[in-house]
Write an enzyme that holds these catalytic residues in place. Structure first.
Site, PDB file in Angstrom:
ATOM      1  N   SER A 134       0.821  -1.198   0.000  1.00  0.00           N
ATOM      2  CA  SER A 134       0.000   0.000   0.000  1.00  0.00           C
ATOM      3  C   SER A 134       0.863   1.258   0.000  1.00  0.00           C
ATOM      4  O   SER A 134       1.691   1.439  -0.891  1.00  0.00           O
ATOM      5  CB  SER A 134      -0.974  -0.039   1.183  1.00  0.00           C
ATOM      6  OG  SER A 134      -1.990   0.930   1.048  1.00  0.00           O
ATOM      7  N   ALA A 135       0.729   2.130   1.003  1.00  0.00           N
ATOM      8  CA  ALA A 135       1.580   3.315   1.054  1.00  0.00           C
ATOM      9  C   ALA A 135       3.051   2.918   1.063  1.00  0.00           C
ATOM     10  O   ALA A 135       3.897   3.583   0.444  1.00  0.00           O
ATOM     11  CB  ALA A 135       1.242   4.142   2.291  1.00  0.00           C
TER      12      ALA A 135
END
Length: 300
Positions: free
Chosen positions: A148-149
């Protein structure tokens, strides 16, 4: 069709975490800063059963945890950057994924606890992590991964290491592993709204607030250190990209894979049909196979 365990998680997530649209970003900023000053990503207790864990301090002094197999033997280093919208500490599931992947590939695990937004921005992490991972690459084989991030952060670091390599100043990672990376914080990828409509977990309504927290300014949103998917993607190492179609970030992953194909960047894009955001690290049946395929990719 997704497994029963996956369908149960997909059903439960919006019940347990009902979407709440951010109405007051500054109030949220203050709350997150206060919350993150009282907590820190630290290794879970179970990790020390099989690993010797040490800590190194880089940049402004933030910790990087290094977990070495008790045997002391490893053939590569796995650096994993955790997700959480750049504002949350690592979850136990992220530690488990990274430790299992390291164990199955004969690696030691390096797990940075990078400074969190909104108190900090990319400027407090990317330069320091790029220099640190570059030093690891000069010592031996490195796999750079993130979810994700953290996947977007991993790609941003990879771009910096590629630039260093082009200048003849050091080695690149041997492999990249990107699990549903948040790599375009401008949400400019075609089909983003359609992807978000299929996602029972992530909220497009809140996307821009969290993106700006990490970028620090609207002008920085387009920088390769913030939105690496928009940068120069040539000369990058072999990469495995995984993303489910029921993920707000799927459109961005699809656009990233399309760019890779035009640039001869060796990227394997594995689509999880009907699957959720970061499904390889969730407690679902599909995660076991995903781990095996990523491990096989790393081993070459």
């Amino acid at each position: 069709m997704p497994s029963l365990s996956h369908r149960l998680i997909a059903f439960a997530l919006p019940k347990v975490n009902p979407p709440v649209v951010i109405r007051d970003p500054e109030r949220l900023r203050a709350a997150l800063v206060a919350k993150n000053r009282s907590r820190q990503t630290t290794p879970p207790a179970w990790l020390e059963k099989d690993w010797d864990v040490t800590v190194e301090r880089i940049g402004s002094g933030f910790p990087v945890y290094v977990a070495t197999p008790r045997s002391g033997s490893f053939t590569r280093t796995l650096v994993h950057l955790h997700g959480g919208s750049f504002t949350a500490i690592a979850h136990d599931r992220q530690w488990k994924w990274a430790a299992r992947l390291a164990r199955s590939t004969g690696a030691r695990l390096v797990f940075p606890a990078y400074p969190l937004a909104p108190e900090f921005t990319w400027r407090d992490s990317v330069p320091a992590l790029t220099a640190y991972v570059g030093g690891l690459c000069d010592e031996g084989e490195v796999v750079l991964a993130g979810d994700s991030a953290g996947g977007g952060l991993a790609l941003a670091i990879a771009l910096g290491l590629r630039d260093r390599w082009r200048a003849g100043e050091g080695a690149q990672p041997a492999r990249l592993v990107l699990i549903a990376p948040w790599a375009d914080l401008t949400r400019s990828a075609p089909g983003t709204e359609e992807s978000a409509a299929r996602d029972p977990w992530l909220s497009l309504d809140n996307h821009d607030t969290y993106a700006l927290f990490w970028a620090g300014s609207e002008a920085d949103l387009v920088l390769p250190e913030v939105s690496p998917a928009l940068g120069d993607l040539t000369d990058l190492p072999p990469t495995m990209l995984m993303c489910g179609t029921h993920d707000m970030l799927y459109a961005g992953a699809e656009a990233l894979a399309a760019r890779a194909a035009t640039l001869e960047w060796p990227l394997v894009f594995e689509v999880g049909h009907g699957l959720l955001h970061v499904y390889p690290i969730l407690p679902v049946s599909e995660a076991r196979g995903a781990l095996k395929r990523v491990a096989a990719f790393i081993r070459g």
